[in-house]
Design an enzyme around this catalytic site. Structure first.
Site, short mmCIF file in Angstrom:
data_model
loop_
_atom_site.label_atom_id
_atom_site.label_comp_id
_atom_site.label_asym_id
_atom_site.label_seq_id
_atom_site.Cartn_x
_atom_site.Cartn_y
_atom_site.Cartn_z
N LYS A 13 41.45 66.46 -59.48
CA LYS A 13 40.83 66.60 -60.74
C LYS A 13 40.98 68.30 -61.29
O LYS A 13 41.28 68.53 -62.22
CB LYS A 13 39.33 66.76 -60.51
CG LYS A 13 38.86 65.33 -60.09
CD LYS A 13 37.28 65.05 -60.24
CE LYS A 13 36.86 65.81 -58.81
NZ LYS A 13 37.25 65.42 -57.39
N ARG A 88 27.93 64.76 -61.51
CA ARG A 88 28.39 64.16 -60.16
C ARG A 88 27.21 63.06 -59.97
O ARG A 88 27.26 62.62 -58.81
CB ARG A 88 28.00 65.33 -59.11
CG ARG A 88 28.85 65.81 -58.00
CD ARG A 88 30.16 65.69 -58.26
NE ARG A 88 30.79 66.13 -57.14
CZ ARG A 88 31.60 67.24 -57.08
NH1 ARG A 88 32.04 67.75 -57.87
NH2 ARG A 88 32.03 67.43 -55.79
N ARG A 127 45.71 70.96 -48.34
CA ARG A 127 45.42 71.62 -49.79
C ARG A 127 45.16 73.27 -49.21
O ARG A 127 44.52 73.61 -48.31
CB ARG A 127 44.05 71.25 -50.30
CG ARG A 127 43.71 72.19 -51.13
CD ARG A 127 42.60 71.78 -52.21
NE ARG A 127 41.46 71.39 -51.60
CZ ARG A 127 40.32 70.62 -52.14
NH1 ARG A 127 40.78 70.16 -53.46
NH2 ARG A 127 39.32 70.14 -51.57
N ARG A 155 40.05 75.57 -47.88
CA ARG A 155 38.78 75.59 -48.22
C ARG A 155 38.08 75.07 -46.88
O ARG A 155 38.41 74.40 -46.02
CB ARG A 155 38.53 74.46 -49.35
CG ARG A 155 38.55 75.25 -50.53
CD ARG A 155 38.41 74.06 -51.68
NE ARG A 155 37.40 73.22 -51.69
CZ ARG A 155 37.27 72.32 -52.42
NH1 ARG A 155 37.73 72.39 -53.56
NH2 ARG A 155 36.29 71.21 -52.47
N ARG A 166 31.92 63.74 -47.90
CA ARG A 166 32.15 63.90 -49.26
C ARG A 166 32.35 62.84 -50.05
O ARG A 166 31.94 62.20 -51.02
CB ARG A 166 33.08 64.95 -49.52
CG ARG A 166 32.39 66.24 -49.10
CD ARG A 166 33.61 67.38 -49.11
NE ARG A 166 34.19 67.75 -50.32
CZ ARG A 166 35.47 68.40 -50.42
NH1 ARG A 166 36.02 68.76 -49.45
NH2 ARG A 166 36.05 68.54 -51.67
P1 AP5 Z 1 42.70 68.85 -55.91
O1 AP5 Z 1 43.35 68.96 -57.49
O2 AP5 Z 1 42.17 70.02 -55.54
O3 AP5 Z 1 41.85 67.56 -56.09
P2 AP5 Z 1 40.23 67.69 -56.60
O4 AP5 Z 1 39.94 66.35 -57.08
O5 AP5 Z 1 39.87 68.82 -57.54
O6 AP5 Z 1 39.58 67.98 -55.29
P3 AP5 Z 1 38.09 68.76 -54.86
O7 AP5 Z 1 37.76 68.73 -53.36
O8 AP5 Z 1 38.07 70.15 -55.52
O9 AP5 Z 1 37.11 67.82 -55.38
P4 AP5 Z 1 35.60 67.73 -55.30
O10 AP5 Z 1 35.09 67.07 -56.40
O11 AP5 Z 1 35.06 67.32 -53.70
O12 AP5 Z 1 35.27 69.57 -55.00
P5 AP5 Z 1 34.48 70.32 -55.79
O13 AP5 Z 1 35.10 71.79 -55.77
O14 AP5 Z 1 34.15 69.80 -57.20
O15 AP5 Z 1 43.94 68.09 -55.20
C1 AP5 Z 1 43.51 67.97 -53.87
C2 AP5 Z 1 44.99 68.20 -53.03
O16 AP5 Z 1 46.05 67.28 -53.33
C3 AP5 Z 1 45.68 69.61 -53.54
O17 AP5 Z 1 46.39 70.18 -52.25
C4 AP5 Z 1 46.75 69.21 -54.72
O18 AP5 Z 1 47.82 70.17 -54.55
C5 AP5 Z 1 47.38 67.74 -54.01
N1 AP5 Z 1 47.49 66.97 -55.13
C6 AP5 Z 1 46.76 66.92 -56.40
N2 AP5 Z 1 47.17 65.82 -57.26
C7 AP5 Z 1 48.38 65.24 -56.22
C8 AP5 Z 1 49.26 64.16 -56.44
N3 AP5 Z 1 49.29 63.33 -57.51
N4 AP5 Z 1 50.03 63.92 -55.39
C9 AP5 Z 1 49.93 64.63 -54.22
N5 AP5 Z 1 49.16 65.45 -54.03
C10 AP5 Z 1 48.37 65.99 -55.04
O19 AP5 Z 1 32.97 70.46 -55.10
C11 AP5 Z 1 33.08 71.09 -53.73
C12 AP5 Z 1 31.38 71.21 -53.63
O20 AP5 Z 1 30.58 71.81 -54.46
C13 AP5 Z 1 30.67 69.52 -53.44
O21 AP5 Z 1 30.84 68.79 -52.32
C14 AP5 Z 1 29.25 69.91 -53.59
O22 AP5 Z 1 28.71 70.64 -52.42
C15 AP5 Z 1 29.33 71.16 -54.67
N6 AP5 Z 1 29.49 70.77 -55.89
C16 AP5 Z 1 30.53 70.81 -57.13
N7 AP5 Z 1 30.03 70.37 -58.01
C17 AP5 Z 1 28.90 69.86 -58.18
C18 AP5 Z 1 27.83 69.24 -58.99
N8 AP5 Z 1 28.24 68.95 -60.28
N9 AP5 Z 1 26.69 68.87 -58.45
C19 AP5 Z 1 26.50 68.99 -57.29
N10 AP5 Z 1 27.19 69.83 -56.32
C20 AP5 Z 1 28.40 69.99 -56.77
#
Ligand code: AP5
Length: 210
Positions: A13, A88, A127, A155, A166
């Protein structure tokens, strides 16, 4: 245009959201990025959010909604935003619907990035994030350029146990949003997120601009 990027942790994402924001010229609102910045700056919000994030749990809805309200109040957001990591759960989705409706807007599209759990765990372990720009890399699939490689960080919530938790939280609380938006009549597009990063990007653009 208001778009939602849905998908499990590590589905891509953030990677695709940054590219889409540049291509479409609308900002990305990534609740996880905003929370991590607050944690780094040790703000009251960051201190509250950190324990949830480290445990792989969702941060309470009222905290998140405050962030989203602020982000949408910015002039840069007036022509639409790309939501990454929000909503979420169903409560957040219903609140988002109300906020957008008040502004005469609605969710124009939902892109679901589909990636199996085992591939997710491999992605998370490789990552790396640039703390200066927020750009996301992978040691194998998308290595950082030489001038950035020395400062990238891993991270805290990317350890395997936390990643698996997660994924469970995603399956229980976030995946039901796919049928929520289908019932609402939103345009929901499923994209194979296992393909190479540029191919995933091309597919997203194809579904947005058929
Ligand atoms: P990446 O693009 O970083 O993936 P992502 O889907 O953004 O992963 P996140 O871990 O950021 O998602 P998340 O939803 O758990 O975390 P968030 O920060 O929102 O890609 C991942 C890796 O793969 C990278 O190394 C990239 O280079 C590689 N990659 C990408 N595409 C690829 C491909 N096609 N092929 C190969 N490799 C590839 O949330 C973190 C925490 O914050 C949550 O756990 C929660 O505690 C809190 N939080 C955030 N938002 C909320 C909310 N709305 N409500 C409540 N809590 C929240």
């Amino acid at each position: 245009m208001d778009l939602i990027l849905l998908g499990a942790p590590g589905a891509g994402k953030g990677t695709q959201g940054s590219r889409l924001a540049e291509t479409l010229g609308i900002p990305k609102v990534a609740t996880g990025d905003i929370l991590r910045e607050s944690v780094r700056e040790k703000t009251p919000l960051g201190l509250k959010a950190k324990e949830y994030m480290d445990a792989g749990e969702l941060v309470p809805d009222e905290v998140i909604l405050g962030l989203v309200h602020d982000a949408l109040a910015s002039p840069a957001a007036e022509n639409g935003v790309i939501f990454d990591g929000f909503p979420r759960n169903v409560k957040q989705a219903e609140d988002l619907g109300r906020i957008l409706e008040k502004a005469g807007r609605r969710v124009d599209g939902v892109i679901v990035l589909e990636v199996p759990d085992d591939a997710i765990v491999e992605r998370m372990s490789g990552r790396r994030t640039d703390p200066d720009t927020g750009l996301v890399y992978h040691v194998v699939h998308n290595p950082p350029p030489a001038e950035v490689a020395g400062r990238v960080i891993q991270r805290a919530d990317d350890h395997e146990d936390t990643v698996r938790h997660r994924l469970k939280v995603y399956a229980e609380q976030t995946a039901p949003l796919i049928s929520f938006y289908e019932r609402e009549g939103a345009v929901v597009s499923r994209v194979d997120g296992t393909r190479e990063i540029n191919e995933v990007q091309a597919e997203i653009l194809r579904v947005l601009r058929p």
